[in-house]
Motif scaffolding. Sequence first.
Motif, PDB file in Angstrom:
ATOM      1  N   GLY A   1       0.837  -1.540  -0.333  1.00 28.45           N
ATOM      2  CA  GLY A   1      -0.411   0.030  -0.390  1.00 28.45           C
ATOM      3  C   GLY A   1       0.763   1.456   0.383  1.00 28.45           C
ATOM      4  O   GLY A   1       0.046   2.772  -0.131  1.00 28.45           O
ATOM      5  N   ILE A   2       2.146   0.883   0.194  1.00 25.11           N
ATOM      6  CA  ILE A   2       2.924   2.390   0.163  1.00 25.11           C
ATOM      7  C   ILE A   2       2.877   3.196  -1.001  1.00 25.11           C
ATOM      8  O   ILE A   2       2.772   4.603  -1.126  1.00 25.11           O
ATOM      9  N   ASP A   3       3.027   2.502  -1.901  1.00 25.04           N
ATOM     10  CA  ASP A   3       2.784   2.946  -3.271  1.00 25.04           C
ATOM     11  C   ASP A   3       1.367   4.219  -3.763  1.00 25.04           C
ATOM     12  O   ASP A   3       1.785   5.696  -3.606  1.00 25.04           O
ATOM     13  N   ASP A   4       0.275   3.524  -3.017  1.00 23.99           N
ATOM     14  CA  ASP A   4      -1.493   4.096  -3.113  1.00 23.99           C
ATOM     15  C   ASP A   4      -1.103   5.787  -2.056  1.00 23.99           C
ATOM     16  O   ASP A   4      -1.447   6.343  -2.200  1.00 23.99           O
ATOM     17  N   ASP A   5      -0.291   5.307  -1.039  1.00 27.65           N
ATOM     18  CA  ASP A   5      -0.112   6.328  -0.084  1.00 27.65           C
ATOM     19  C   ASP A   5       1.009   7.532  -0.506  1.00 27.65           C
ATOM     20  O   ASP A   5       0.973   8.709   0.059  1.00 27.65           O
ATOM     21  N   LEU A   6       1.539   7.222  -0.853  1.00 26.17           N
ATOM     22  CA  LEU A   6       3.083   8.641  -0.958  1.00 26.17           C
ATOM     23  C   LEU A   6       2.812   8.664  -2.768  1.00 26.17           C
ATOM     24  O   LEU A   6       3.519   9.714  -2.874  1.00 26.17           O
TER      25      LEU A   6
ATOM     26  N   GLN B   1      11.563   4.330   5.388  1.00 27.14           N
ATOM     27  CA  GLN B   1      10.726   3.244   4.517  1.00 27.14           C
ATOM     28  C   GLN B   1      10.178   3.902   3.147  1.00 27.14           C
ATOM     29  O   GLN B   1      10.783   3.890   2.186  1.00 27.14           O
ATOM     30  N   VAL B   2       9.994   5.433   3.677  1.00 27.46           N
ATOM     31  CA  VAL B   2       9.413   6.652   3.190  1.00 27.46           C
ATOM     32  C   VAL B   2      10.426   6.645   1.637  1.00 27.46           C
ATOM     33  O   VAL B   2      10.452   6.698   1.010  1.00 27.46           O
ATOM     34  N   THR B   3      12.058   7.344   2.974  1.00 26.18           N
ATOM     35  CA  THR B   3      12.999   7.429   1.744  1.00 26.18           C
ATOM     36  C   THR B   3      13.041   6.353   1.188  1.00 26.18           C
ATOM     37  O   THR B   3      13.844   6.556   0.315  1.00 26.18           O
ATOM     38  N   ARG B   4      13.091   5.308   1.341  1.00 30.16           N
ATOM     39  CA  ARG B   4      13.575   3.577   0.837  1.00 30.16           C
ATOM     40  C   ARG B   4      12.585   4.089  -0.780  1.00 30.16           C
ATOM     41  O   ARG B   4      13.445   3.570  -1.737  1.00 30.16           O
ATOM     42  N   TRP B   5      11.353   4.401  -0.783  1.00 35.00           N
ATOM     43  CA  TRP B   5      10.378   4.784  -1.285  1.00 35.00           C
ATOM     44  C   TRP B   5      10.573   5.404  -2.679  1.00 35.00           C
ATOM     45  O   TRP B   5      10.934   5.197  -4.020  1.00 35.00           O
ATOM     46  N   TYR B   6      11.329   6.234  -2.254  1.00 33.86           N
ATOM     47  CA  TYR B   6      11.720   7.060  -3.005  1.00 33.86           C
ATOM     48  C   TYR B   6      13.143   6.884  -3.233  1.00 33.86           C
ATOM     49  O   TYR B   6      12.898   6.739  -5.129  1.00 33.86           O
TER      50      TYR B   6
END
Length: 195
Positions: A41-46, A67-72
Amino acid sequence: SRRTFVEAAAAALSIPLLPGMASAQRMLQRVTAQAGELPRGIDDDLMGITIARLHALYGRRAYSATQVTRWYLDRIVRYNGVYRAVSFVNAKGALARAAELDAAAGRGRPDFRAQPLWGVPIVIKANTSVRGLVTSAGWWGYVLPGLELVAPKDALVAAKLRGAGSIILGQTNMPDFAASDTTFSTAYGRTGNAY
């Protein structure tokens, strides 16, 4: 040997890879892969998130700054080889900064009023000095091996962004010395729409 996504995409689009770009992409892939999978769900949230919404997610402890930094960083790995939007990525520094913020948050809730950009990953244009990174200003002459223009300290704006709690992921590509209305840089080539 197997080609990386970056090399395959560059070949398919007839984009020459610039020196060091493929090896930088491989290093970034290793750094981001070491920590394992990101939450569902991180894609949808960010995707397209606002700072207020990101802070609400942090406040609920839905995600950590790491986690947010890793997503970017993962998005940079997947798309930068084609778009060339980011010229320098500081994955280790960004993840270390995120870990610092997470550790501080573990001792209590983040103070979003004192640090209005707490945990917000950002990128800075290549003509703004970020301590330890090459300030290329888009020009090939500042990225010559052994002659790189490495910033000894942060520019005032970078220092203020850090002080506000942001996580600097790296620097973005730009036309040489910001002296053109094109998106071409002699250091990193043409930039596409990074979104």
